[in-house]
Design a protein around this motif. Structure first.
Motif, PDB file in Angstrom:
ATOM      1  N   GLY A   5      44.520 -23.525  10.589  1.00 23.92           N
ATOM      2  CA  GLY A   5      44.104 -22.630  11.666  1.00 23.92           C
ATOM      3  C   GLY A   5      45.274 -21.830  12.211  1.00 23.92           C
ATOM      4  O   GLY A   5      45.174 -20.616  12.412  1.00 23.92           O
ATOM      5  N   GLY A   8      46.473 -19.318   9.452  1.00 23.57           N
ATOM      6  CA  GLY A   8      45.581 -18.168   9.380  1.00 23.57           C
ATOM      7  C   GLY A   8      45.732 -17.252  10.578  1.00 23.57           C
ATOM      8  O   GLY A   8      45.686 -16.019  10.457  1.00 23.57           O
ATOM      9  N   ALA A   9      45.932 -17.848  11.763  1.00 26.40           N
ATOM     10  CA  ALA A   9      46.109 -17.047  12.976  1.00 26.40           C
ATOM     11  C   ALA A   9      47.356 -16.179  12.868  1.00 26.40           C
ATOM     12  O   ALA A   9      47.343 -15.001  13.238  1.00 26.40           O
ATOM     13  CB  ALA A   9      46.193 -17.952  14.196  1.00 26.40           C
ATOM     14  N   PHE A  12      46.585 -13.253  10.348  1.00 29.72           N
ATOM     15  CA  PHE A  12      45.705 -12.229  10.906  1.00 29.72           C
ATOM     16  C   PHE A  12      46.366 -11.477  12.059  1.00 29.72           C
ATOM     17  O   PHE A  12      46.186 -10.261  12.206  1.00 29.72           O
ATOM     18  CB  PHE A  12      44.394 -12.868  11.366  1.00 29.72           C
ATOM     19  CG  PHE A  12      43.483 -13.249  10.251  1.00 29.72           C
ATOM     20  CD1 PHE A  12      43.029 -12.297   9.351  1.00 29.72           C
ATOM     21  CD2 PHE A  12      43.066 -14.562  10.086  1.00 29.72           C
ATOM     22  CE1 PHE A  12      42.191 -12.649   8.300  1.00 29.72           C
ATOM     23  CE2 PHE A  12      42.227 -14.921   9.043  1.00 29.72           C
ATOM     24  CZ  PHE A  12      41.788 -13.961   8.144  1.00 29.72           C
ATOM     25  N   LEU A  96      36.622 -24.306   9.519  1.00 30.54           N
ATOM     26  CA  LEU A  96      37.810 -23.474   9.335  1.00 30.54           C
ATOM     27  C   LEU A  96      37.461 -21.995   9.499  1.00 30.54           C
ATOM     28  O   LEU A  96      38.194 -21.239  10.160  1.00 30.54           O
ATOM     29  CB  LEU A  96      38.422 -23.727   7.962  1.00 30.54           C
ATOM     30  CG  LEU A  96      39.688 -22.923   7.635  1.00 30.54           C
ATOM     31  CD1 LEU A  96      40.798 -23.246   8.623  1.00 30.54           C
ATOM     32  CD2 LEU A  96      40.145 -23.203   6.201  1.00 30.54           C
ATOM     33  N   GLU A 100      38.983 -19.467  12.383  1.00 31.25           N
ATOM     34  CA  GLU A 100      39.701 -18.230  12.071  1.00 31.25           C
ATOM     35  C   GLU A 100      39.018 -17.014  12.690  1.00 31.25           C
ATOM     36  O   GLU A 100      39.689 -16.125  13.235  1.00 31.25           O
ATOM     37  CB  GLU A 100      39.822 -18.058  10.554  1.00 31.25           C
ATOM     38  CG  GLU A 100      40.587 -19.161   9.847  1.00 31.25           C
ATOM     39  CD  GLU A 100      42.048 -19.238  10.261  1.00 31.25           C
ATOM     40  OE1 GLU A 100      42.505 -18.391  11.064  1.00 31.25           O
ATOM     41  OE2 GLU A 100      42.744 -20.150   9.794  1.00 31.25           O
ATOM     42  N   ASP A 103      39.674 -16.870  16.342  1.00 30.52           N
ATOM     43  CA  ASP A 103      41.008 -16.362  16.646  1.00 30.52           C
ATOM     44  C   ASP A 103      41.062 -14.848  16.500  1.00 30.52           C
ATOM     45  O   ASP A 103      41.738 -14.168  17.276  1.00 30.52           O
ATOM     46  CB  ASP A 103      42.050 -17.007  15.733  1.00 30.52           C
ATOM     47  CG  ASP A 103      43.448 -16.488  16.023  1.00 30.52           C
ATOM     48  OD1 ASP A 103      44.015 -16.881  17.055  1.00 30.52           O
ATOM     49  OD2 ASP A 103      43.954 -15.664  15.233  1.00 30.52           O
TER      50      ASP A 103
END
Length: 247
Positions: A5, A8-9, A12, A96, A100, A103
């Motif tokens: 998490g 991925g944050a 992005f 998940l 994502e 976020d």
């Protein structure tokens, strides 16, 4: 899950920050769009201050389940399993995806807000990175006190509105960064102090998880019936699964 998490944050946020910096560099008027969006988001947050999120009722989860074949039980830490020759997702992959996308939704207002403080992409990304990396530790620090912050959401809504107003007045009235940060700190402090005074005597308490979630934990028989998508099947130790509903 927390590691992926956070990873991925960061990815992005980097994409959004690069896109935002490019837009501001080429179209300066986009700051006014960001400002209007922040004011609107703050107003929406203020109006929905008493609403609570229920992840199992999320539209994202419904769409995911409609288009992605998925089991109805967690299979350990696996995101994908092979069942009857068909590769299917487990609820952990849905979690998940939900984390994502959530976020990304938060990034839509937090990134324009920080561009009101500085337009330097490196500083914007660094600030977001440190904030994200500190969230996990802050959660474990404040989790059993979060029920007392009853006015914090109102404070955050006023912060968004204030930042949006500051961005709208950028070409009319220059507000020094120190004053802007002082206003933000004052709003957050007042909301926290007011919350603690209003909930005085409640004390600390552990976060209570629901007894039954949207998905259950796979039994030993179900674990034995599936195959890993990559590599060989690993033997299932006796007693690792259980038939309880939960998760």
């Amino acid at each position: 899950m927390l590691f992926l998490g956070v990873l991925g944050a960061l990815v992005f946020r980097g994409i959004f920050i690069a896109a935002g910096a490019a837009l501001i560099e080429n179209f300066s008027w986009v700051l006014y769009v960001f400002a209007a969006f922040l004011i609107y988001t703050g107003w929406r947050m203020f109006r929905s201050r008493n609403e609570h999120v229920h992840p199992e009722k999320s539209r994202i989860l419904k769409v995911f389940r409609r288009f992605v074949p998925m089991t109805d039980a967690y299979h350990g830490q696996k995101f994908l399993v092979r069942k009857a020759g068909l590769v299917v997702a487990t609820p952990l992959l849905a979690v998940l995806v939900l984390v994502e996308i959530t976020d990304i939704i938060f990034a839509v207002d937090s990134i324009p807000a920080i561009f009101a403080v500085t337009s330097e992409p490196f500083l914007v990304f660094t600030a977001n990175a440190f904030a994200i990396l500190g969230l996990r530790a802050m959660y474990f620090l404040l989790a059993d006190l979060i029920h007392r912050f009853v006015y914090l959401k109102i404070g955050l809504s006023f912060v968004l509105i204030w930042v949006g107003i500051k961005m709208l007045l950028l070409d009319v009235l220059y507000i020094p960064t120190t004053i802007s940060l002082a206003v933000v700190a004052s709003i957050i402090t007042v909301s926290i102090v007011a919350s603690l005074r209003a909930t005085r005597g409640q004390g600390r308490r552990e976060v209570q998880a629901e007894s039954a979630g949207a998905f259950r934990i796979a039994t030993d028989e179900e674990l034995a019936a599936v195959e890993p998508v990559f590599g060989r099947r690993s033997p299932v130790p006796a007693g690792t699964g259980n038939g309880r509903s939960g998760g």
